[in-house]
Design an enzyme around this catalytic site. Structure first.
Site, mmCIF file in Angstrom:
data_model
loop_
_atom_site.group_PDB
_atom_site.id
_atom_site.type_symbol
_atom_site.label_atom_id
_atom_site.label_comp_id
_atom_site.label_asym_id
_atom_site.label_seq_id
_atom_site.Cartn_x
_atom_site.Cartn_y
_atom_site.Cartn_z
ATOM 1 N N GLU A 111 0.765 -1.255 0.030
ATOM 2 C CA GLU A 111 0.090 0.021 0.143
ATOM 3 C C GLU A 111 0.961 1.474 -0.027
ATOM 4 O OE1 GLU A 111 -4.132 -1.698 2.122
ATOM 5 O OE2 GLU A 111 -2.575 -0.975 3.344
ATOM 6 N N GLU A 131 -3.616 -9.878 3.933
ATOM 7 C CA GLU A 131 -4.602 -9.586 4.863
ATOM 8 C C GLU A 131 -5.693 -10.725 5.271
ATOM 9 O OE1 GLU A 131 -2.561 -5.624 4.045
ATOM 10 O OE2 GLU A 131 -2.957 -7.334 2.811
#
Length: 260
Positions: A111, A131
């Site tokens: 990210e 995740e």
């Protein structure tokens, strides 16, 4: 304890190195420090380009520090200025940022990379959004990745957590260039010097237009440009640099950019 973030400045370029062995994972304190560094970069007129990379050869960053989370760092805690890693939500960052991915780039590390303007990667770099396997959501990646690469590839990464090698990342377009590991930072600095020699007011206008146009129709964005409703565009069209660019072209010489 060693500083988790190392920096150096040279010729208008800021290099930011994430250095938290073993995986360059980022806890709340590190994120807050990164936010202050990138805020100061944004606000310093003498700095024109930033490079962000990781220490060592194995990890760029594993993202959110799950060990710190287990010890009490809240996943929705105070990440500081600019959100996680200091880049994702930093307002009005109108300067180029290069990410040099030196190894594993996953979760929040990916990210952060997606928050940069250009991504170059070592030949052994790998990418993933794992995740899903730890019962949480890759929030920023869920917003950004489907806009950067084909929807079904982005959803594959988000829903399965599978790993991409650097060749596949390059093929789908979220890596600009693949570089041998021992040449990665040299290439990042060469690219940064090229950008640092360019017109900073134009870069600022490009970044604001791209950012603001993402949520607008084409005509709405064009109207705002032509009516000088973007602050950076207004500053550019009223600047000495705008005149200097035209003069330099007419005089067949290299322009001298002053950023004003």
């Amino acid at each position: 304890m060693q500083d988790p973030i190392r920096t150096r400045c040279e010729d208008g370029i800021l290099e930011v190195i994430i250095d938290r062995p073993k995986a360059n994972a980022i806890d709340l304190a590190t994120s807050r420090k990164m936010g202050l560094i990138f805020r100061d970069f944004r606000d310093d007129p003498d700095l024109r380009v930033a490079i962000v990379t990781g220490a060592g050869e194995k990890f760029f960053s594993a993202g959110w520090d799950l060990k710190a989370a287990a010890d009490g760092d809240a996943v929705d805690g105070d990440y500081g200025v600019g959100g996680f890693g200091g880049l994702q939500e930093l307002r009005d960052l109108n300067k180029p940022v290069i990410c040099a991915v030196n190894g594993i780039c996953c979760g929040g590390g990916l990210e952060i990379a997606l928050s940069a303007d250009l991504i170059i990667a070592a030949a052994h770099a790998t990418f993933a959004l794992p995740e899903i396997r730890s019962g949480t959501v890759a929030d920023a990646a869920s917003i950004k990745l489907p806009k950067r690469i084909p929807y079904h590839i982005a959803m594959d990464m988000l829903l399965t957590g599978r790993w991409l090698n650097v060749e596949e990342a390059h093929r789908w377009g979220f890596v600009n260039e693949i570089v041998m590991a021992d040449k990665l930072l040299d290439r990042a600095w060469d690219l940064a010097r090229l950008l640092a020699s360019g017109p900073p007011l134009v870069y600022a206008a490009i970044k604001e237009i791209v950012r603001e146009a993402e949520g607008s129709t084409f005509q709405t964005a064009m109207n705002k440009i032509t009516k000088r409703q973007f602050a950076t565009v207004d500053a550019l069209y009223s600047s000495e640099d705008q005149l200097e660019g035209a003069r330099a072209f007419a005089e067949k010489r290299a322009p001298i950019w002053k950023g004003k």
